[in-house]
Design a protein around this motif. Structure first.
Motif: not given
Length: 272
Positions: A63-81
């Motif tokens: 929910r952070a502002p900025g065009e790269n926020s979603m990319k940053t979010y996806e980069k932080a997702l743990p590897d649940t596999s």
């Protein structure tokens, strides 16, 4: 600062500044949010970083502002596999409420370092907000002018795990590995902490499992092995390791996220 960031900053401190179980006993030693005094200008987290703390981090990034926020979010997702596709833990471990206070796993060292940097910014932001409205903190934790959360060095981690004991005599940082009732205090593969010597661990436990060492830190040995600043090195063993693999001075090597690998932060005070 935008209103939604003010709100998120306040939310962020729910877990970062959560009441430690040892606030009363170790009140003078409680430092920046979530930490207990280790030595000098160093404070360390009482427990491993939890799924709840990581979900809070993801919530903020998304929910952070900025065009790269979603990319940053996806980069932080743990590897649940890391739990394996045939287990329910792959789908449930990170997000199901029953596991909220279990240690986050499936994260890389870089992701852990990014979390430490984010946490530093959020705590500083909270203090700035409090100052701007004239509210001086009177909570259990101490405030400092400048500080940084980071991964501990191997030496710092060992200091916390030994809690003042001699590693040649007390190789796990405890004088005894059993409770007064005879139960085990470590969540290692051959102990499992059930109070049953024949039980085997098959996953992590709550971060407040067992009993703390003399410095107040939980699960320095067992539960999850913990990343340190030195790349590719983890300490303390885990639910997947035998007790004899989990001595304080031993190193465990890793090259990728694992279901037995987590971390906790150390907070270094730069300026009081």
């Amino acid at each position: 600062m935008k209103p939604f960031l003010l709100l998120l900053s306040a939310v962020a401190l729910i877990s970062l500044a959560g009441k430690n179980k040892h606030d009363v006993v170790r009140k003078k030693q409680v430092g920046p949010p979530g930490t207990l005094l280790l030595h000098g200008n160093l404070y360390m987290d009482e427990t491993e970083i939890t799924n709840f703390s990581w979900l809070e981090y993801l919530y903020w990034l998304k929910r952070a502002p900025g065009e790269n926020s979603m990319k940053t979010y996806e980069k932080a997702l743990p590897d649940t596999s890391v739990w394996g596709e045939t287990t329910t833990l792959e789908q449930q471990y990170l997000r199901h409420p029953v596991y909220r206070n279990y240690p986050v796993v499936g994260v890389s060292q870089q992701q852990a370092q990014d979390y430490c940097a984010w946490r530093t910014d959020r705590v500083k932001e909270l203090f700035a907000i409090q100052d701007s409205i004239g509210k001086k903190n009177r909570g259990a934790y101490r405030r400092f002018a400048n500080f940084t959360y980071r991964l501990p060095t191997e030496k710092e981690w060992e200091m916390a795990a030994l809690a003042g004991l001699d590693s040649t005599q007390f190789s796990y940082g405890f004088e005894s590995l059993t409770t007064k009732k005879g139960g085990n205090i470590l969540n290692t593969h051959d102990k499992a902490g059930h109070g049953d010597a024949d039980a085997s661990a098959d996953r992590t436990y709550d971060t407040y499992f067992g009993k703390p060492n003399k410095y107040g830190y939980y699960n320095m040995i067992g539960n999850v092995a913990e990343m340190v600043e030195e790349e590719g090195i983890a300490k303390g063993g885990s639910w997947s390791h035998q007790t004899n693999e989990s001595e304080v001075v031993q190193q465990i090597n890793y090259t990728a996220p694992k279901n037995w690998l987590g971390f906790r932060c150390i907070c270094e005070i730069i300026e009081e």
